[in-house]
Design an enzyme around this catalytic site. Structure first.
Site, PDB file in Angstrom:
ATOM      1  N   VAL A 227       0.920  -1.189   0.149  1.00 17.78           N
ATOM      2  CA  VAL A 227       0.061   0.086   0.048  1.00 17.78           C
ATOM      3  C   VAL A 227       0.770   1.295   0.042  1.00 17.78           C
ATOM      4  O   VAL A 227       1.905   1.484   0.720  1.00 17.78           O
ATOM      5  CB  VAL A 227      -0.573   0.015   1.253  1.00 17.78           C
ATOM      6  CG1 VAL A 227      -1.540   1.354   1.500  1.00 17.78           C
ATOM      7  CG2 VAL A 227      -2.233  -1.272   1.282  1.00 17.78           C
ATOM      8  N   ASN A 267       0.159  -6.216   7.990  1.00 17.62           N
ATOM      9  CA  ASN A 267       1.504  -5.741   7.800  1.00 17.62           C
ATOM     10  C   ASN A 267       1.714  -4.257   6.987  1.00 17.62           C
ATOM     11  O   ASN A 267       1.100  -3.959   6.018  1.00 17.62           O
ATOM     12  CB  ASN A 267       2.136  -6.580   7.050  1.00 17.62           C
ATOM     13  CG  ASN A 267       3.669  -6.544   7.145  1.00 17.62           C
ATOM     14  OD1 ASN A 267       4.329  -5.151   6.814  1.00 17.62           O
ATOM     15  ND2 ASN A 267       4.454  -7.733   7.151  1.00 17.62           N
ATOM     16  N   LEU A 269       3.818  -2.598   5.461  1.00 16.99           N
ATOM     17  CA  LEU A 269       4.596  -2.659   4.264  1.00 16.99           C
ATOM     18  C   LEU A 269       3.677  -3.535   3.166  1.00 16.99           C
ATOM     19  O   LEU A 269       4.335  -3.451   1.965  1.00 16.99           O
ATOM     20  CB  LEU A 269       5.752  -3.238   4.298  1.00 16.99           C
ATOM     21  CG  LEU A 269       6.913  -2.343   5.382  1.00 16.99           C
ATOM     22  CD1 LEU A 269       8.400  -3.173   5.454  1.00 16.99           C
ATOM     23  CD2 LEU A 269       7.157  -1.113   4.977  1.00 16.99           C
ATOM     24  N   GLU A 270       2.681  -4.071   3.550  1.00 18.08           N
ATOM     25  CA  GLU A 270       1.964  -5.035   2.571  1.00 18.08           C
ATOM     26  C   GLU A 270       0.639  -4.425   2.310  1.00 18.08           C
ATOM     27  O   GLU A 270       0.414  -3.651   1.506  1.00 18.08           O
ATOM     28  CB  GLU A 270       1.947  -6.545   3.069  1.00 18.08           C
ATOM     29  CG  GLU A 270       3.564  -7.119   2.945  1.00 18.08           C
ATOM     30  CD  GLU A 270       3.330  -8.298   3.371  1.00 18.08           C
ATOM     31  OE1 GLU A 270       2.765  -9.316   2.957  1.00 18.08           O
ATOM     32  OE2 GLU A 270       4.054  -8.851   4.408  1.00 18.08           O
ATOM     33  N   MET A 271      -0.249  -4.797   3.089  1.00 19.17           N
ATOM     34  CA  MET A 271      -1.828  -4.476   2.926  1.00 19.17           C
ATOM     35  C   MET A 271      -2.322  -3.321   4.068  1.00 19.17           C
ATOM     36  O   MET A 271      -3.156  -2.639   3.466  1.00 19.17           O
ATOM     37  CB  MET A 271      -2.868  -5.695   3.112  1.00 19.17           C
ATOM     38  CG  MET A 271      -2.353  -6.773   1.879  1.00 19.17           C
ATOM     39  SD  MET A 271      -3.271  -8.293   2.267  1.00 19.17           S
ATOM     40  CE  MET A 271      -4.967  -8.155   1.174  1.00 19.17           C
TER      41      MET A 271
END
Length: 465
Positions: A227, A267, A269-271
């Site tokens: 994201v 997370n 750094l992810e979703m």
């Protein structure tokens, strides 16, 4: 001259006395460490193999808490023995295997392959070890017992499964033939959730964003983008055949698919969702989603039901019927001569010691740079390079990573946990150098690469491209 002979005689007597004392200690340790076979219905071959492994001193260097002989604390001897144990534990910890044999459980296919490998090489026990442990030298009969036992145990992993020739039924690598029982209603819901961007904070990223089913189950980036353009620290492993993994993520911090599915949504750094409540609230305003969840889960839309459905869908992401699978089933013309030679080299250079079973990986954590220091050569070491250590805190797990599946590997570049290798041929070259300690010729690299390109399997009846 007489003094010389006298000194030699005294030295010889001392040496023989030491060997005798060590032998007595070895026999006592064999009795006290693992005791007897725990179940009476274990096969005679398993009992014989257990006795060989137990009595020949394997535990000295391949367990974390072995009792050492009387000279273990003496100068020089202690340093040598500590180095042997460190090296032995990096290669092969036999604690789990010994307990599995003792209790009649299925033995890890990786452990079977490692044991088979040292039998073939006649490399264990080492010559230096045998200078003090004469009884530990394996006889031809003991070696044959262990080799036969490996074959027996390997077949136990695939009982009742046909469609493989006699020629290949004892191979460390097997064709994909396992099917998993699934709830198709959950699979359908999980498929929708897998592709649903509402699991992310800004509704822009789904599971499929980093694990595309049209791109080999990965995103084909060095590290994934989350994201807001956030860059992750590690290469995305393929979701295909992940159901075969004993653990999930490179460091194995998730014990199954459902636990893994619960990681990325929160997370940053992810979703990058703020909480599961945020995700649930977004899905709950969707009447179709509410109906689908209510039909399957009494609890409705929850963290558990979301991750359970995604995991159920991921169980179906198995890719059988590659050209290599066809070859193992007796269709020799499924592989070219170069590809068959590549498979022979793959086995010769011990690749099939860790890349075992149907998924050809996912069953163990191995040190990255077993023979050469990968991280010293690459440089720029970060916390993510700690590997399994980050999940366990055990120094023995430093730089260990889950062995990736080689299924569909031609589709999942770039390679390694750091995504530092762009081509499959380069990955073959570096793995041979850092893991096996050999420098392959260009011809060998070409043949092994050609073989690996035969591992693309079918998904929904179509060969992955």
């Amino acid at each position: 001259m007489r003094k010389f002979y006298y000194a030699v005689g005294v030295g010889l007597v001392g040496y023989l006395a030491s060997v005798y004392t060590v032998d007595k200690f070895d026999q006592q340790l064999a009795v006290t460490r693992y005791h007897e076979i725990a179940k009476q219905d274990i096969s005679p071959l398993s009992t014989a193999a257990f006795d060989v492994l137990n009595k020949n001193g394997c535990s000295y260097c391949h367990t974390s808490d072995s009792e050492m002989p009387f000279y273990g604390d003496l100068p020089v001897a202690k340093q040598l023995m500590d180095a042997d144990v460190t090296r032995g534990m990096r290669h092969f910890n036999i604690e789990a295997m010994m307990e599995q044999v003792r209790t009649g459980e299925l033995v890890s296919e990786v452990d079977l392959a490692k044991l088979e490998s040292v039998m073939e090489d006649n490399s264990m026990p080492p010559a230096l070890y045998l200078t003090m442990h004469w009884r530990s030298k394996l006889s031809e009969e003991e070696t044959a017992t262990l080799q036969d036992w490996v074959k027996q145990e390997r077949l136990r992993h695939h009982q009742g499964q046909a469609n493989i020739t006699e020629e290949f039924k004892h191979e460390a690598v097997q064709p994909i033939r396992t099917t998993f029982d699934v709830d198709m209603a959950k699979v359908e819901l999980g498929n929708k959730l897998y592709h649903d961007t509402r699991l992310s904070g800004d509704n822009s990223v789904s599971c499929a964003s980093c694990h595309g089913l049209e791109t080999g189950g990965v995103d084909r980036l060095v590290t994934s983008v989350g994201v807001g353009g956030a860059i992750g620290p590690i290469n995305a492993p393929t979701v295909f055949n992940s159901v075969f993994n004993t653990h999930q993520f490179w460091d194995g911090r998730a014990h199954d698919l459902q636990a893994q599915a619960g990681g990325p949504p929160l997370n940053p750094l992810e979703m990058a969702s703020d909480s599961w409540d945020q995700i649930i609230d977004k899905l709950a305003v969707d009447d179709e989603m509410n109906t689908a969840f209510a039909a399957i889960y009494a609890e409705g839309i929850t963290e558990h039901s979301i991750t359970d459905a995604i995991a159920e869908f991921e169980k179906t992401l198995v890719t059988p019927n590659s050209r290599f699978d066809q070859f193992l089933r007796g269709h020799h013309d499924a592989l070219t001569e170069d590809e068959q030679e590549g498979y022979a080299l793959f086995k010769q250079y011990k690749c099939s010691t860790c890349h075992v079973g149907e998924a050809m990986g996912g069953q163990s954590f191995e040190v990255m740079g077993l023979k050469k220091d990968y991280f010293a050569d690459r440089g720029n070491v970060t916390d993510v390079d700690n590997g399994r250590f980050n999940a366990t805190g055990d120094d023995n797990d430093m730089h260990r990573f889950k062995v990736p599946t080689l299924r569909n590997v031609a589709l999942t570049a770039p390679y390694f946990h750091d995504g530092s290798v762009e081509t499959l041929a380069e990955a073959v070259d570096k793995m041979a150098y850092y893991q096996v300690g050999v420098q392959l010729s260009e011809a060998e690299i070409g043949k092994i690469t050609a073989y690996l390109e035969t591992l693309n399997g079918e998904y929904n009846g179509q060969i992955l491209q």
